[in-house]
Design a protein around this motif. Sequence first.
Motif, PDB file in Angstrom:
ATOM      1  N   LEU A   1       0.769  -1.750   0.127  1.00 47.61           N
ATOM      2  CA  LEU A   1       0.011   0.242  -0.108  1.00 47.61           C
ATOM      3  C   LEU A   1       0.608   1.590  -0.034  1.00 47.61           C
ATOM      4  N   THR A   2       1.750   1.199   0.997  1.00 46.09           N
ATOM      5  CA  THR A   2       3.063   1.961   0.838  1.00 46.09           C
ATOM      6  C   THR A   2       3.542   2.852  -0.076  1.00 46.09           C
ATOM      7  N   LEU A   3       4.593   1.511  -1.070  1.00 49.65           N
ATOM      8  CA  LEU A   3       4.684   2.249  -2.708  1.00 49.65           C
ATOM      9  C   LEU A   3       3.857   2.261  -3.630  1.00 49.65           C
ATOM     10  N   ALA A   4       2.549   1.507  -3.331  1.00 52.71           N
ATOM     11  CA  ALA A   4       1.550   2.422  -4.540  1.00 52.71           C
ATOM     12  C   ALA A   4       1.457   3.305  -4.446  1.00 52.71           C
ATOM     13  N   ASN A   5       1.490   3.839  -2.674  1.00 55.63           N
ATOM     14  CA  ASN A   5       0.758   5.243  -2.709  1.00 55.63           C
ATOM     15  C   ASN A   5       2.086   6.074  -3.085  1.00 55.63           C
ATOM     16  N   THR A   6       2.952   5.641  -2.743  1.00 59.68           N
ATOM     17  CA  THR A   6       4.026   6.571  -3.196  1.00 59.68           C
ATOM     18  C   THR A   6       4.376   6.825  -4.584  1.00 59.68           C
ATOM     19  N   ALA A   7       4.186   5.898  -5.501  1.00 64.15           N
ATOM     20  CA  ALA A   7       4.203   5.731  -6.684  1.00 64.15           C
ATOM     21  C   ALA A   7       2.691   7.195  -7.425  1.00 64.15           C
ATOM     22  N   PHE A   8       1.657   6.897  -6.560  1.00 61.36           N
ATOM     23  CA  PHE A   8       0.662   8.174  -6.728  1.00 61.36           C
ATOM     24  C   PHE A   8       1.007   9.149  -6.406  1.00 61.36           C
ATOM     25  N   ALA A   9       1.390   9.485  -5.347  1.00 58.66           N
ATOM     26  CA  ALA A   9       2.277  10.586  -4.933  1.00 58.66           C
ATOM     27  C   ALA A   9       2.855  11.186  -5.758  1.00 58.66           C
ATOM     28  N   ALA A  10       3.255  10.808  -6.303  1.00 71.30           N
ATOM     29  CA  ALA A  10       4.968  11.249  -6.657  1.00 71.30           C
ATOM     30  C   ALA A  10       4.283  11.382  -8.243  1.00 71.30           C
ATOM     31  N   GLY A  11       3.595  10.872  -8.805  1.00 76.90           N
ATOM     32  CA  GLY A  11       2.498  11.087 -10.071  1.00 76.90           C
ATOM     33  C   GLY A  11       0.964  12.618  -9.482  1.00 76.90           C
ATOM     34  N   TYR A  12       0.943  12.362  -8.670  1.00 78.74           N
ATOM     35  CA  TYR A  12       0.021  13.703  -8.167  1.00 78.74           C
ATOM     36  C   TYR A  12       0.679  14.956  -7.997  1.00 78.74           C
TER      37      TYR A  12
ATOM     38  N   VAL B   1       8.056  16.776 -19.199  1.00 79.91           N
ATOM     39  CA  VAL B   1       8.940  15.751 -19.271  1.00 79.91           C
ATOM     40  C   VAL B   1       8.331  15.425 -17.372  1.00 79.91           C
ATOM     41  N   ALA B   2       8.289  16.133 -16.600  1.00 80.60           N
ATOM     42  CA  ALA B   2       7.472  15.530 -15.618  1.00 80.60           C
ATOM     43  C   ALA B   2       6.513  15.234 -15.119  1.00 80.60           C
ATOM     44  N   PHE B   3       5.553  15.850 -16.455  1.00 85.67           N
ATOM     45  CA  PHE B   3       3.999  15.434 -17.102  1.00 85.67           C
ATOM     46  C   PHE B   3       4.255  13.282 -17.208  1.00 85.67           C
ATOM     47  N   LEU B   4       4.876  13.121 -17.959  1.00 85.80           N
ATOM     48  CA  LEU B   4       5.909  11.648 -18.686  1.00 85.80           C
ATOM     49  C   LEU B   4       6.152  11.144 -17.277  1.00 85.80           C
ATOM     50  N   ILE B   5       6.901  11.888 -16.777  1.00 89.62           N
ATOM     51  CA  ILE B   5       7.502  11.050 -14.711  1.00 89.62           C
ATOM     52  C   ILE B   5       5.606  10.878 -14.216  1.00 89.62           C
ATOM     53  N   ALA B   6       4.669  12.160 -14.197  1.00 90.74           N
ATOM     54  CA  ALA B   6       4.066  11.236 -13.161  1.00 90.74           C
ATOM     55  C   ALA B   6       2.865  10.342 -14.455  1.00 90.74           C
ATOM     56  N   GLY B   7       2.413  10.722 -15.690  1.00 89.80           N
ATOM     57  CA  GLY B   7       2.175   9.235 -16.482  1.00 89.80           C
ATOM     58  C   GLY B   7       2.765   7.251 -15.494  1.00 89.80           C
ATOM     59  N   VAL B   8       3.844   7.782 -15.769  1.00 93.11           N
ATOM     60  CA  VAL B   8       4.415   6.578 -15.401  1.00 93.11           C
ATOM     61  C   VAL B   8       4.329   6.177 -14.101  1.00 93.11           C
ATOM     62  N   ALA B   9       4.396   7.019 -13.705  1.00 91.00           N
ATOM     63  CA  ALA B   9       4.456   6.763 -11.661  1.00 91.00           C
ATOM     64  C   ALA B   9       3.005   6.505 -11.529  1.00 91.00           C
ATOM     65  N   PHE B  10       1.973   7.052 -12.153  1.00 88.41           N
ATOM     66  CA  PHE B  10       0.577   6.078 -12.173  1.00 88.41           C
ATOM     67  C   PHE B  10       0.373   4.684 -12.733  1.00 88.41           C
ATOM     68  N   LEU B  11       0.571   4.765 -14.266  1.00 89.07           N
ATOM     69  CA  LEU B  11       0.532   3.662 -14.035  1.00 89.07           C
ATOM     70  C   LEU B  11       1.573   2.029 -13.925  1.00 89.07           C
ATOM     71  N   THR B  12       2.242   2.674 -12.876  1.00 90.63           N
ATOM     72  CA  THR B  12       2.580   1.438 -12.161  1.00 90.63           C
ATOM     73  C   THR B  12       1.925   1.124 -10.544  1.00 90.63           C
TER      74      THR B  12
END
Length: 262
Positions: free
Chosen positions: A87-98, A239-250
């Motif tokens: 849950l924490t790893l998933a939320n970390t990816a979500f937070a990075a994208g957000y 590029v920041a948006f691209l990173i965010a999109g990849v983070a959300f996909l994980t």
Amino acid sequence: MPLPQAGPDLTSAVLATFGITALISRRAGTVMLDRLPPGTVVAPGLGATCFATAAVAVIFLSLRSQERNVVQDSRRRWRLPAVLLRLTLANTAFAAGYLAVVMFMPLVLLQRGAQARLPGLTLTGAATLAPLALWATRRMLTPRPHHIVLVAGTVLLAVLTLTMASVDNLPLTVSAYLAWIAVNGVLLGRWQALVADRAPETKRPRWFAFHRSSWEVAQPSVPGLATLVGSAAGTIGPVAFLIAGVAFLTVPFILKARVISC
């Protein structure tokens, strides 16, 4: 020596300072909550603003802290549950994208020819739209399992984010961002609800403290990562948006139903 002038060139430095400051404040709260009884942490803060509310908190939290099973559990060595780690790893990816989208949206709008007042107007419209979207979807989404809503929502966020990263059209960027805000507003409360559902009652404070570390990691990391990769690519915002999109996909790959239900 002349002082640096405000402008887009200072975006990364300002955001990095904000992230580090937020990291310190969050970390201090996490350490206090993990090592001190809840009443010791909560009551002083409440008493500074409202003695009556603080008195209620002290009475309630003191009674809770006196329960023998809570005291005994706090003295044992705590092992990190696998479900909490996921849950924490998933939320970390979500937070990075957000954070990547929210931090760099004004810069992207200005880079795409927006007038100086448009970023402020866009953020104001987004703040108005978010609660309306939550209200409109309440009946439809409330009965749905939290992890299902999170998986579907983050996929939609990824599509919208990658759209904003790839197009160079200002009206389309603003429209995609408003839709992004609406989807994101529905998802934010789901993380806390999912943790509350999975955590044993006596361990919820510690679960929430650990789960909150996802934002502690994302806040100082996102500006530096976006600046580093963006500088190499020649443009930071997209590029920041691209990173965010990849983070959300994980997120859907981390939030596997068989793991969440264990």
